[in-house]
Scaffold this active site. Structure first.
Site, PDB file in Angstrom:
ATOM      1  N   SER A   1       1.541 -51.186  -3.625  1.00  0.00           N
ATOM      2  CA  SER A   1       2.376 -51.443  -5.188  1.00  0.00           C
ATOM      3  C   SER A   1       0.908 -51.836  -5.993  1.00  0.00           C
ATOM      4  O   SER A   1       0.051 -53.165  -5.925  1.00  0.00           O
ATOM      5  CB  SER A   1       3.126 -52.160  -5.475  1.00  0.00           C
ATOM      6  OG  SER A   1       3.248 -52.261  -6.648  1.00  0.00           O
TER       7      SER A   1
ATOM      8  N   ARG B   1       4.450  -0.351   1.286  1.00  0.00           N
ATOM      9  CA  ARG B   1       3.351  -1.135   0.482  1.00  0.00           C
ATOM     10  C   ARG B   1       4.013  -1.767  -0.485  1.00  0.00           C
ATOM     11  O   ARG B   1       4.096  -0.583  -0.983  1.00  0.00           O
ATOM     12  CB  ARG B   1       2.025  -0.585   0.936  1.00  0.00           C
ATOM     13  CG  ARG B   1       0.794  -2.391   1.150  1.00  0.00           C
ATOM     14  CD  ARG B   1      -0.316  -2.244   0.517  1.00  0.00           C
ATOM     15  NE  ARG B   1      -0.608  -1.712   1.993  1.00  0.00           N
ATOM     16  CZ  ARG B   1      -1.299  -0.848   2.379  1.00  0.00           C
ATOM     17  NH1 ARG B   1      -1.509   0.716   1.827  1.00  0.00           N
ATOM     18  NH2 ARG B   1      -1.142  -0.332   4.375  1.00  0.00           N
TER      19      ARG B   1
END
Length: 450
Positions: free
Chosen positions: A273, A312
């Site tokens: 921390s 497509r």
């Protein structure tokens, strides 16, 4: 190009390299070289043209990344700029050969195939980390076959289990999900080659022969037909990745909970921390859980993109590459981080015993009910045990002591039963059978390798 700092936790260096701009460009070049060779073999283009294209394209590199991105945004495909650049390079050295670059192919052919080649390279790295974590889990499941701990349901103490069974459970779900994911990976490894609208019309009758030679050159399989707008293989791969990463996330979540100081039964190496020196955070577990949160949204995007128009798509195809790459990178990060956790995981079996003792025997309430039920009936037995539990809670004594003070309960137990009913080692049921079965299933073919 290295990943941005914001993406460090959701990728790995190896997989990042597999999908880097240079790697994708190189894969597209490999497609164009293999295509020229295949067409020469089939008699579609001159041998000299194929040789010239291979000689030039083999050494090609990205000269202007900005121009590639400008073209990509303008044309919604990278292939146009790449093919133009390669054609210009070939024209400088062999003007007559330049016309044959990308002959009979379409933009999606080169891009889809190149993406599958990059995926293949990424898979090698992912598989290596998967093998690491499976080996570590197997070792934990074997080493802790008789390490007794609390089972926990809805985050509350339940009945005893073994850490060996817990580890084997993790192993089992990862073996199953990997087997499923690997099978979908195999199905992605097909060439994309259909030409303008999936018929290879520009190649006349030579299409299948060129496709065969192209696939062989690239080490890919041949699909039944081009898959320009049929994206089930990629969607299945991403969906299976979601299950695999979800399994990793469950494992990481369990380890993070076991690391809580009030439990303190298992520990990864951990991180620190910035302000609290005493903390040992489940940092690598956090990475895995972060990836497990990220992937489901990507799965949803990929499934949504399956709705593609005609031969497509408008947009569906275009969203896939980034989604696929993000999924693979997050999956890779989760696997690598989990392997790191497991290879250094510390198990505190003394604390596991202490946590069992801290329940003061209340976790054996089910066992006591099941012992009394044949004589009293289940409801009456449960009521009697509940009375003993309330007395134990009120007095701070153990369930065994409280039960001894209730003649209706104590008189039905032998001296041996009063001594053994509250021992964790004798209330493990079929834990060992299940652990052994999970290990055997995980060792089956396909559980660790594709």
């Amino acid at each position: 190009m290295p990943s941005p700092l914001t993406h460090t936790l959701v990728t790995t260096d190896a997989v990042g390299r597999a999908f880097a701009d240079e790697a994708l460009f190189s894969a597209m070049c490999r497609f164009e070289i293999a295509l020229a060779r295949a067409e020469a073999v089939a008699g579609v283009i001159p041998d000299a043209a194929a040789t010239a294209i291979a000689d030039v394209v083999r050494t090609a590199a990205i000269d202007d990344a900005v121009a590639l991105r400008v073209s990509l945004r303008a044309n919604a495909t990278l292939s146009i700029a790449v093919v133009q650049a390669l054609s210009a390079r070939v024209a400088q050295a062999h003007p007559e050969a330049a016309r044959y670059v990308h002959w009979g192919a379409t933009s999606q052919d080169v891009f889809d195939t190149a993406l599958m080649l990059c995926l293949r390279d990424a898979w090698i790295a992912i598989e290596a980390d998967h093998l690491r974590l499976m080996a570590a889990l197997d070792a934990l499941a074997v080493r802790h076959a008789r390490t007794v701990m609390l089972g926990r349901t809805l985050l509350q103490p339940a009945v005893p289990t073994t850490f060996g069974l817990k580890a084997a459970g993790w192993l089992g779900t990862l073996a199953r999900s990997w087997r499923a994911w690997a099978s979908t990976f195999d199905r992605t490894q097909v060439v994309q080659f259909g030409g303008a609208a999936g018929t290879l019309s520009a190649l006349g009758t030579h299409g299948p022969a060129v496709e065969q030679a192209l696939a062989e050159d690239l080490g890919l399989e041949i699909p039944d037909a081009p898959w320009h707008a049929h994206r089930d293989r990629l969607a299945a791969f991403v969906a299976a990745a979601g299950v695999y990463v979800g399994a990793l996330g469950k494992l990481a979540g369990d380890v993070a909970l076991l690391m809580q100081p009030e439990i303190g039964e298992a520990f990864e190496a951990g991180g620190g921390s910035s302000t609290m020196p005493h903390k040992r955070n489940p940092s690598r577990c956090a990475v895995v859980v972060a990836c497990a949160h990220r992937v489901p949204g990507l799965v949803a995007t990929m499934l949504g993109a399956m709705v593609q128009e005609h031969e497509r798509a408008v947009g569906g195809w275009h969203v896939e590459a980034a989604t696929l790459v993000d999924t693979v990178q997050a999956s890779a990060s989760a696997a690598a981080s989990m392997a790191d956790v497991l290879e250094s995981l510390t198990i505190d079996d003394v604390r596991m015993r202490a946590n069992i003792e801290a329940t003061r025997g209340t976790i054996f309430a089910e066992r006591l009910v099941m012992r009394l039920a044949p004589d009293l009936g289940r409801q009456e037995a449960a009521a009697l045990v509940k009375t003993a539990l309330e007395a134990a809670a009120a007095s701070g004594r153990s369930l065994a002591d409280a039960a001894a003070d209730l003649p209706a309960l104590a008189d039905r137990l032998t001296a041996d039963e009063r001594a053994t009913l509250f021992e964790a080692d004798t209330y493990l049921g079929s834990a060992e059978t299940f652990r052994a079965r999970l290990l055997a299933a995980a060792a089956a073919p396909g559980s660790r390798r594709h």
